[in-house]
Motif scaffolding. Structure first.
Motif, PDB file in Angstrom:
ATOM      1  N   THR A  61       0.435  -1.199  -0.349  1.00 39.60           N
ATOM      2  CA  THR A  61       0.289   0.117   0.202  1.00 39.60           C
ATOM      3  C   THR A  61       0.748   0.558   0.131  1.00 39.60           C
ATOM      4  O   THR A  61       0.267   2.285  -0.626  1.00 39.60           O
ATOM      5  CB  THR A  61      -0.821   0.024   0.745  1.00 39.60           C
ATOM      6  OG1 THR A  61      -1.438  -1.361   1.102  1.00 39.60           O
ATOM      7  CG2 THR A  61      -1.944   1.564   1.092  1.00 39.60           C
TER       8      THR A  61
ATOM      9  N   ASP B 180      -5.055  -1.980  -5.248  1.00 39.20           N
ATOM     10  CA  ASP B 180      -4.250  -2.843  -4.061  1.00 39.20           C
ATOM     11  C   ASP B 180      -5.021  -3.753  -3.169  1.00 39.20           C
ATOM     12  O   ASP B 180      -6.587  -2.728  -2.632  1.00 39.20           O
ATOM     13  CB  ASP B 180      -4.189  -1.308  -3.232  1.00 39.20           C
ATOM     14  CG  ASP B 180      -3.491  -1.430  -2.238  1.00 39.20           C
ATOM     15  OD1 ASP B 180      -2.784  -2.970  -1.849  1.00 39.20           O
ATOM     16  OD2 ASP B 180      -3.501  -0.977  -1.084  1.00 39.20           O
ATOM     17  N   GLU B 181      -5.175  -4.841  -3.975  1.00 42.32           N
ATOM     18  CA  GLU B 181      -5.596  -5.842  -2.099  1.00 42.32           C
ATOM     19  C   GLU B 181      -7.580  -5.871  -2.756  1.00 42.32           C
ATOM     20  O   GLU B 181      -7.806  -6.174  -2.289  1.00 42.32           O
ATOM     21  CB  GLU B 181      -5.258  -5.567  -1.751  1.00 42.32           C
ATOM     22  CG  GLU B 181      -3.851  -6.334  -0.957  1.00 42.32           C
ATOM     23  CD  GLU B 181      -3.819  -6.977   0.128  1.00 42.32           C
ATOM     24  OE1 GLU B 181      -4.590  -7.817   1.196  1.00 42.32           O
ATOM     25  OE2 GLU B 181      -2.537  -6.828   0.633  1.00 42.32           O
TER      26      GLU B 181
HETATM   27 MG   LIG Z   1      -1.983  -2.630   2.035  1.00 45.44          MG
END
Ligand SMILES: [Mg+2]
Ligand SMILES: Nc1ncnc2c1ncn2[C@@H]1O[C@H](COP(=O)(O)OP(=O)(O)O)[C@@H](O)[C@H]1O
Lengths: 518, 302
Positions: B42, B153-154
């Motif tokens: 992140t 992001d994920e």
């Molecule tokens: Mg993360």
């Protein structure tokens, strides 16, 4: 509940009790003779004091003097603080899904709410007890009167705190967001304050429509009445019962008003920071406009009553008001409208940090907008909004007041008088922006602390022992108090420059720093 | 290259989150960005978006500097945050339009397709959405445009398997249009089916990068079987590693390309039970880097 909030609970307790202790101690050292107390009582007996803080039941006693100075401030702060704490532990948690976890553990749907109520009730009672003790230690009770007055003053504060728990619990059921709950709660508290203000200035009837009024009517060191405390307990019980019943009936996560299906798309203007902010702050903008309009109309009627009084009483009363007469009161009312507008402007300006803290800033800045542009467009709302609200508030006050004295020019005159506060409001907005740039993590708390400090200075003034020049540096004191005084452009120009410099500094820092979610 | 990062450092106070991270994402490809929780994925993406300022290292994004050219670059980027926050009082549909238009023109046709595909009701207020639905809102907003670069992001951590399939379909379409994707994840198998290249980080450092074929040795399936006899014969099969027996259980890791033959062999031994698991990223790290890390940490302390 206690653990997650212990810092807040301690800060509220210490600052409120501490403030009471400070004023009690200071007045004890200043008013050493009955003559001094009599003088203070005479000076306090004017519409301005009655409007702002109410007048003590026994203004010529040491306890009464302290009451006049600080009771209303403590009562309002306590009420607002408790409403915010109720929201924080109810609505805000629900929003974040924190309560789902607790609820699913078979705690029963009310367990958490009840735990919050109990803890805050303990806080209110503890503050009441501490104030009573401080009062006894400081010797506020007259020599031959026992300690009844001290107990009554403590109980009157505790009672206000208890009612505020009920208010917080109920508004939390009507709104689906914590911001909405805090906003509605503040407006209710403000409404109670205004009701007793009008009552205190007029025949006293409306004082009885407000829990603050009930607290006043407990009349410590005067009649020492206990039964209005019963009224407060009863109202608390009713409000909590209503909140309980509503909570039982509504779905978790929803407000009382059911969510209707909304629009499946947004107009293109929402893609600009200003368009989006206008949409998101629509509720607060409308709410504050209504609050300002209602206050201006109420203030207008207050000014009318005072001018009637002056007309019928002739020159004596005017002389008693230290010559300034109605203009001094009108100037005070203008500054109160300005304070109201400041709260709106700061609440809008602190949304900058609120967006950053909640992580919703990230997707906005991931769009094609520079940080500077994002901040500046968002600041148009407090800047232009304050301008408009000041004009509306002052104008309506003038219309309402002017219509009875047959002077239509009052509308423009008082609009001008409140508009003179715009630079002062912008200095405080600038301060909020600078804090947002330099100290993001504590920016919101500090911005509100500034408002609180302004209020304190307005109320406490001389008791703070601040040198005159320091007082005059405060944005509100630096503004010429039209129409009681003449116009002076210099402070306004200086304050506008200071506001610009503060905004510039905050912006410059924000454009260079990391985004820091909470 | 859509993204080029060399020697990126970023600290938060005393936390040294990125320690010389390297990453390359070619144009027109899906680049998997793998690392355990807290490894700095992140943080890297936030640097790429100009939300965080790097302490050291070079970062190029679509030929520009992510900090200085942020506004221009963001016209070409769609972003899905790891933890999706939405405006509670706006509907999903409104939010999608806003999020998308903040950077790139919205394509209504795509929006409709994606809403159908992800089975999302756009008229509901965002505060009523579950985590999965909030993630869908962000995904639909990112997929409703023709942004040349997607930073994800994920993005699937809250999605159920059906939606996971919808997501994979969408990413394949993006790739077919020649657009680039950076897909962060902490689950190897998720990236495996989509990515052309993979970058693996740990503790803010790149430990492995290359095409999937190059990283095949990382993807071993963990097999546990209860066998009456014959466990020893498995140890000598090609592609079997780390065989251990105990409690009547036999467990070992198998290279993916040897999986079929090894499982046939196991079946021949008539197992009473058989469990085969794809490796978690944490397993991979423990197996492949455990020794090096122990050495590193030991060295650091000494
Ligand atoms: Mg993360
Ligand atoms: N704003 C911040 N302040 C302090 N530490 C942070 C901050 N953001 C991330 N970190 C730390 O940096 C490391 C990397 O975090 P992150 O990039 O979120 O990892 P990932 O996304 O791979 O799970 C973690 O140790 C995390 O605690």
């Amino acid at each position: 509940m206690v653990r997650r909030n212990r810092v807040r609970l301690v800060v509220w307790f210490a600052s409120l009790v501490g403030l009471f202790a400070y004023v009690a101690d200071y007045f004890g050292s200043v008013f050493t003779t009955q003559a001094a107390l009599d003088d203070f009582a005479a000076i306090s007996d004017n519409p301005g004091i009655k409007a702002l803080t109410g007048l003590a039941a026994a203004p010529d006693t040491l306890g009464g003097a302290v009451w006049t100075k600080i009771w209303m401030t403590l009562a309002v702060s306590l009420a607002l603080g408790i409403v915010f704490l109720v929201t924080r532990n109810g609505r805000a948690d629900e929003e974040l899904g924190r309560t789902e976890l607790l609820r699913s553990r078979m705690l029963g749907s009310h367990a958490q709410a009840v735990a919050t109520w109990i803890v805050l009730a303990v806080l209110a009672v503890a503050i009441g007890l501490a104030v009573a003790l401080v009062s006894m230690v400081a010797g506020l009770d007259p020599d031959d009167a026992g300690t009844t007055g001290s107990w009554v003053v403590g109980a009157s504060l505790a009672g206000v705190g208890l009612v505020a728990i009920g208010v917080g619990a109920l508004v939390g059921q009507f709104t689906a967001t914590s911001r909405g709950a805090n906003g509605l709660g503040s407006i209710v508290i403000l409404g109670f304050y205004m009701l007793r203000m009008i009552g205190d200035l007029g025949d006293g009837a409306l004082t009885w429509a407000s829990p603050f009024g009930w607290g006043e009517e407990m009349a410590p060191w005067g009649a020492n009445r206990w039964w209005p405390f019963g009224l407060m307990l009863a109202l608390t019980a009713v409000l909590l019962a209503a909140a309980w019943l509503i909570e039982e009936r509504r779905d978790h996560g929803a407000g009382l008003l059911p969510d209707r299906a909304g629009s499946s798309g947004a107009p293109a203007r929402y893609a600009s920071p200003l368009g989006l902010a206008l949409r998101l702050q629509r509720g607060p903008i409308v709410g504050w406009t209504i609050a300002v309009v209602l206050s201006a109309l109420m203030f207008g009627s207050v000014a009318n009553q005072m001018s009637d009084l002056l007309d019928s009483a002739g020159g004596n009363v005017a002389a008693m008001l230290q010559g300034a007469g109605v203009d001094a009161l009108v100037a005070l009312l203008c500054s109160m409208i300005a304070l109201l507008v400041t709260v709106f402007a700061v609440q809008s300006a602190t949304q900058l940090r609120a967006d950053e803290a909640s992580d919703i800033l990230e997707p906005q800045l991931a769009g094609a907008v520079s940080r500077t542009r994002w901040v500046l467009m968002r600041l148009l709302i407090p800047a232009v909004g304050a301008l408009a609200l000041l004009a509306i508030g002052g104008g309506l006050l003038g219309v309402s007041y002017g219509s009875t004295i047959g002077d239509p020019s009052q509308a423009l005159r008082l609009a001008g008088a409140t508009l003179a506060y715009w630079p002062a409001v912008m200095v405080i907005v600038g301060l909020a922006v600078a804090l947002f740039g330099y100290l993001p993590r504590i920016a919101i708390a500090l911005s509100w602390a500034v408002i609180g400090a302004l209020w304190m200075i307005m109320i406490l003034g001389d008791a703070l022992n601040l040198p005159g020049w320091a007082l005059n540096l405060m944005p509100f004191s630096a503004t010429p108090t039209l129409p009681a005084e003449g116009m002076d452009w210099t402070p306004l120009v200086v304050m506008t420059a200071v506001a610009l410099a503060l905004v510039g500094a905050g912006l410059e820092r924000f454009a260079r720093r990391d985004i820091q979610p909470a | 290259m859509a993204i080029e990062i060399q020697g990126l450092h970023k600290s938060f106070g005393r936390v040294h989150a990125l320690r010389g991270l390297d990453l390359e994402a070619p144009v027109g490809q899906v680049t998997g960005f793998l690392g355990p929780n807290g490894s700095g994925k992140t943080t890297t993406i936030r640097v790429l978006l100009g939300l965080l300022r790097s302490d050291a290292g070079t970062v190029r994004l679509l030929g520009g500097d992510p900090w200085a050219d942020a506004v221009r670059l963001h016209r070409d980027i769609a972003y899905v945050p790891g933890d999706v926050t939405l405006w509670p009082n706006l509907t999903g549909g409104e939010t999608i339009d806003i999020l998308c238009r903040l950077s790139v023109p919205l394509e209504p046709e795509r929006k409709r397709t994606m809403l159908d595909r992800f089975d999302l009701d756009p008229t509901k207020k965002a505060r009523t959405y579950s985590k999965g639905n909030r993630q869908k809102v962000a995904l639909v907003a990112a997929l409703a445009s023709r942004a040349p670069l997607l930073l994800l992001d994920e993005p699937t951590s809250g999605l159920d398997p059906i939606m996971e399939a919808a997501f994979q379909e969408s990413i394949r379409e993006v790739k077919a249009e020649g657009r680039s994707v950076l897909l962060s994840s902490h689950i190897f198998t998720e990236v495996e089916s989509l990515a052309d290249r993979v970058v693996i980080i740990r503790d803010g450092e790149t430990v492995e990068s290359g095409t999937l074929a190059e990283l095949r040795h990382l993807t071993r399936t963990q097999v546990t079987a209860v066998l009456d006899a014959g466990a020893d014969t498995l140890a000598s099969l090609p592609g079997v590693h780390d065989l251990a027996t105990g409690d009547g259980r036999t467990s070992f890791a198998v290279d993916d390309d040897a999986l079929a033959t090894v499982l046939a062999e196991v079946a021949r031994l008539r197992p009473r039970s058989l469990v085969a698991n794809p490796p978690s990223l944490e397993d991979l790290f423990l197996r492949h880097y455990g020794d090096e890390l122990a050495a590193l940490e030991g060295g650091g302390r000494g």
